[in-house]
Design an enzyme around this catalytic site. Structure first.
Site, PDB file in Angstrom:
ATOM      1  N   ILE A   1      -2.793   6.501  -4.913  1.00  0.00           N
ATOM      2  CA  ILE A   1      -2.788   5.048  -5.140  1.00  0.00           C
ATOM      3  C   ILE A   1      -3.282   4.268  -3.933  1.00  0.00           C
ATOM      4  CG2 ILE A   1      -0.957   5.090  -6.871  1.00  0.00           C
ATOM      5  CD1 ILE A   1       1.040   4.334  -4.725  1.00  0.00           C
ATOM      6  N   GLY A   2      -3.551   4.940  -2.807  1.00  0.00           N
ATOM      7  CA  GLY A   2      -4.039   4.210  -1.636  1.00  0.00           C
ATOM      8  C   GLY A   2      -4.487   5.123  -0.527  1.00  0.00           C
TER       9      GLY A   2
ATOM     10  N   GLY B   1      -5.307   5.068   3.774  1.00  0.00           N
ATOM     11  CA  GLY B   1      -5.217   4.363   5.047  1.00  0.00           C
ATOM     12  C   GLY B   1      -6.050   5.042   6.095  1.00  0.00           C
ATOM     13  N   GLU B   2      -5.921   4.560   7.334  1.00  0.00           N
ATOM     14  CA  GLU B   2      -6.740   5.090   8.417  1.00  0.00           C
ATOM     15  C   GLU B   2      -6.439   6.550   8.705  1.00  0.00           C
ATOM     16  OE1 GLU B   2      -6.545   2.764  11.964  1.00  0.00           O
ATOM     17  OE2 GLU B   2      -7.521   4.285  13.191  1.00  0.00           O
ATOM     18  N   PHE B   3      -5.154   6.916   8.589  1.00  0.00           N
ATOM     19  CA  PHE B   3      -4.810   8.298   8.924  1.00  0.00           C
ATOM     20  C   PHE B   3      -3.947   8.953   7.860  1.00  0.00           C
ATOM     21  CE2 PHE B   3      -0.492   7.198  10.011  1.00  0.00           C
ATOM     22  CZ  PHE B   3      -0.570   5.914  10.532  1.00  0.00           C
TER      23      PHE B   3
ATOM     24  N   SER C   1      -2.874   9.207   3.328  1.00  0.00           N
ATOM     25  CA  SER C   1      -3.089   8.878   1.922  1.00  0.00           C
ATOM     26  C   SER C   1      -1.736   8.584   1.288  1.00  0.00           C
ATOM     27  CB  SER C   1      -3.750  10.057   1.195  1.00  0.00           C
ATOM     28  OG  SER C   1      -4.978  10.393   1.796  1.00  0.00           O
ATOM     29  N   VAL C   2      -1.732   7.694   0.273  1.00  0.00           N
ATOM     30  CA  VAL C   2      -0.493   7.323  -0.386  1.00  0.00           C
ATOM     31  C   VAL C   2      -0.575   7.718  -1.854  1.00  0.00           C
ATOM     32  CG1 VAL C   2       1.125   5.458  -0.909  1.00  0.00           C
ATOM     33  CG2 VAL C   2      -0.227   5.376   1.193  1.00  0.00           C
TER      34      VAL C   2
ATOM     35  N   LYS D   1       3.668   8.852   1.410  1.00  0.00           N
ATOM     36  CA  LYS D   1       2.594   8.678   2.390  1.00  0.00           C
ATOM     37  C   LYS D   1       2.415   9.988   3.142  1.00  0.00           C
ATOM     38  CE  LYS D   1       0.895   5.233   5.646  1.00  0.00           C
ATOM     39  NZ  LYS D   1       1.187   3.906   6.257  1.00  0.00           N
TER      40      LYS D   1
ATOM     41  N   ASP E   1       0.114  -5.964  12.700  1.00  0.00           N
ATOM     42  CA  ASP E   1      -0.909  -5.749  11.668  1.00  0.00           C
ATOM     43  C   ASP E   1      -0.548  -6.539  10.408  1.00  0.00           C
ATOM     44  OD1 ASP E   1      -3.212  -4.806  10.542  1.00  0.00           O
ATOM     45  OD2 ASP E   1      -2.465  -2.788  10.122  1.00  0.00           O
TER      46      ASP E   1
END
Length: 729
Positions: A459-460, A462-464, A466-467, A485, A578
């Protein structure tokens, strides 16, 4: 009618009814909008009513009195010290939409002296100040009016007697029933002065005979008498206060307790005494009032069985909040969350207390923010269910060790309000530093076995990490939807530190506006298990449902919730670093949650900022100038990012500064330019954005101010009536 300077506050009309007041205004020949009087409240004897003629009608506004002194507000809004200051404020700041426009008044008399912030020096003041016991006694015995009258500094005779340590005079004043809890123009009581000027005998006299409020707060900084004594290093006064049951850990607006203030001021002996002081064992026991898991309706039914009587109470555990709740009756049923801060328990801005028993015993002797003291506990059934494990854990009494920030160039006097974690080293629930060394013995509650997880769809990214959407099998074998995550294998070595830092930040956060970390799975692969926030980021929601959003409704709800969550982070001394729309998730259309703590940092105990010189892939377009240029991060740099975040919302997902690179955006800011007002953004909201983007960080609003601003916005002030499930904080 000419109103001279000497008569400028003669708008008070005592002992008249509502009908008499309205008739007085209607029959006045001036017939002007804003003609007003102040009269006594018939329904509430300690309150007053502001009656105003507007458009040939008389509007009546209840003036509520707060505490035991001259603090007043209209409709529970801003509090003013002194009735005269409240009237002057609304003369200068009319609420024309409500018909509250104050122009002239019908001449009456001066308001009662006990309602004013200051007055003028009288004979009783003079006699007390020079210590003339004979004159003071003669005045009191003759029925001299105005025992509690204030001089030009707002001080009563009791203030002056306490300052000078005139105990015989003070005893005589108390005998004639003066109010020893009144505050002067600086917001302090006679007890504060007795502590400041090292008068231990006066302290005891005020508390034992005069019933002085041992927890009276300075209206500017929230300092109570124990703070004052510690600040001056008066050890005898400190001992006197503690012997009279003063709580050991009251907090100032900056979150400091007395021992810390004594350290900062260099009073070593006083600090060491406070740090080593053993809090007495409470006389109450948990089985007198604690009901374990109980829902709100059940608690209220139990309260109602007791007639109900004012002061009837119980404490219950709420599955919904994960906290204990004090349920209390006084004219109506009240509920107070009992929050945990480190090894302490606390209600609102009250003192930190060692256990539930200490908390109940404390509030059985003093209101301190509650509507009444706790008087009649409702006992649980003979064989109550054991309270949840989490509740049992947090009730243990642990004496913390104090670690106090010493005065340095980085210790700022304008530090924002924070909780005691600012300065007390508490046990960390999960020492993630050792996570990768398989040192698991103390981390069982936070660790999740791999076989309890079921991985779903991606579902997502990120920089380092996955979700994935997934499921967690609980101890009863039931599946709970979660977000997982996962640190990608190719990022394992380079990004494990960032992953670890994010987990370390999130593990102790518990707030309805922040995504909750449920636990860690060390795998492989290394995983964080978080609550599932099903609607994705607000950017995704805006993109998919642009026609279902009312900017004056959803956007303001989200803004209030983001500010509320950031205020919680500020209280717990975390800077997010952030904050952006991409990192705000929606669990429902009306509940926003802050996520992605990969760049977040906890502030050290002796600094109000975090400094980073390493650079990296920073989101410069969201960063304050001081962050971009010198790597300085604090709560006010997060406020700048908050302004960018809500700009993204009102722009319906537009990218700030368009296609500009980060360096170009910084150059634009240096020239004094700012993002333009989005078409859907009201003027007052854009004005608040601009305040978030002031170069001088001290001029930016706090998150507490931002949360109150959006929660009280008239555009959606009745949102709770329209959508009951909305939680604005």
């Amino acid at each position: 009618m000419n109103q001279s300077q000497g008569d400028e506050i003669c708008w008070y009309h005592p002992n008249i009814t509502r009908e008499e007041g309205e008739k007085l205004l209607w029959e006045d020949p001036r017939k002007i909008n804003g003609l007003f009087i102040v009269r006594d409240s018939v329904s509430s004897p300690s309150d007053y009513v502001l009656s105003v003629l507007f458009e040939s009608q008389v509007n009546n506004y209840q003036i509520r009195r707060h505490q035991e002194d001259a603090f007043f507000s209209l409709n529970e809004s801003v509090k003013f010290h002194g009735l005269e200051n409240l009237i002057e404020y609304y003369k200068e700041n009319p609420l024309s939409d409500d018909g509250l426009v104050l122009t002239e008044y019908i001449e009456g008399s001066l308001p009662p002296h006990e309602t004013r912030r200051s007055g003028s020096t009288n004979l009783l003041h003079r006699a007390t100040d020079v210590g003339n016991f004979t004159v003071v006694t003669a005045l009191l015995q003759s029925g001299y009016p105005g025992y509690d009258a204030k001089n030009q500094d707002g001080k009563t005779a009791a203030h002056l007697a306490a300052i000078n340590g005139e105990n015989d005079i003070l005893r005589e004043l108390i005998h004639h029933q003066v109010n020893v809890n009144l505050r002067d123009a600086t917001g302090v009581t006679p007890l504060h002065y007795a502590c400041k000027y090292n008068k231990p005998d006066t302290v005891r006299l005020l508390i034992t005979l005069g019933k002085a409020n041992i927890q009276a707060r300075n209206t500017d900084n929230n300092e109570v008498p124990l703070h004052v004594a510690a600040s001056e290093g008066h050890l005898d006064v400190v001992k006197e206060l503690l012997s009279l049951s003063a709580p050991l850990y009251p907090r100032t607006k900056k979150g400091l307790v007395p021992a810390q203030i004594a350290r900062i001021k260099g009073h070593t002996e006083c600090a060491e005494f406070l740090e080593s002081y053993e809090v007495p064992t409470p006389k109450v026991t948990r089985n007198e009032f604690y009901h374990g898991t109980l829902d709100r309706q059940e608690a209220e039914e139990k309260i109602k069985q007791y007639n109900p009587i004012s002061g009837v109470f119980l404490v219950r555990y709420s599955d919904r909040n994960g906290l204990d709740i004090l349920t209390l009756y006084h004219e109506k049923i009240w509920r107070f969350l009992i929050k945990q801060q480190g090894d302490f328990l606390v209600i609102d801005d009250g003192p930190l207390l060692n256990s539930l028993e200490h908390l109940v015993e404390y509030y059985s002797t003093i209101c301190d923010g509650l509507p009444t003291v706790l008087t009649f506990p409702i006992p649980p059934p003979p064989k109550p269910d054991a309270p949840p494990i989490s509740t049992l854990k947090k009730q243990k009494t642990v004496k913390p060790k104090l670690r106090v920030p010493m005065p340095t160039e980085t210790f700022r006097n304008d530090a924002p309000s924070s909780n005691i974690s600012q300065n007390i080293a508490f046990k960390v629930d999960l020492n993630l530093v050792g996570l990768y060394d398989n040192n698991l013995e103390s981390k069982e509650d936070n660790l999740i076995e791999p076989d309890r997880l079921k991985m779903g769809t991606l579902i997502g990214e990120g920089e380092f990490a996955s979700v994935f959407e997934g499921a967690l099998v609980d101890r009863n074998g039931e599946e709970v939807k979660v977000a997982i995550k996962t640190l990608r294998n190719e990022q394992l070595e380079s990004s494990r530190e960032n992953f670890r830092k994010e987990a370390k930040v999130m593990i102790n956060l518990n707030h309805h506006c922040i995504v909750k970390l449920l636990g860690i799975c060390i795998g492989p692969p290394l995983q964080m298990i978080q609550e599932l926030v099903p609607l994705g980021s607000i950017l995704q929601y805006i993109d998919m449902h642009p026609n279902e959003i009312n900017p004056n409704f959803e956007f303001q709800i989200w803004a209030a919730q983001i500010a509320c969550g950031m205020h919680y982070l500020e209280e717990n001394r975390f800077v997010h670093r952030d904050l952006a729309a991409r990192n705000i998730l929606l669990s429902t259309k009306y509940q926003a949650k802050i996520s992605d703590f990969g760049l977040s940092r906890a502030l050290s105990t002796d600094k109000e900022y975090y400094s980073s010189l390493r650079g990296g892939r920073w989101p410069l377009k969201w960063y304050a100038p001081e962050s971009c240029k010198v790597g300085h991060f604090d709560h006010k740099s997060d406020v700048w990012s908050f302004g960018i975040t809500i700009w993204e919302m009102y722009s319906f997902g537009a990218s700030p500064y368009g296609d500009m690179k980060g360096g170009e955006a910084i150059a634009l800011i240096d020239k004094g330019e700012r993002l333009s007002q989005p078409e859907a953004c009201p003027d007052h909201i854009y004005k608040k954005m601009l305040q978030c983007w002031t170069l001088d960080s001290s001029e930016r609003p706090t998150f507490k101010e931002l949360a109150e601003f959006f929660k009280s916005d008239p555009e959606y002030i009745n949102v709770k009536e329209l959508i009951p499930e909305v939680n604005l904080g």
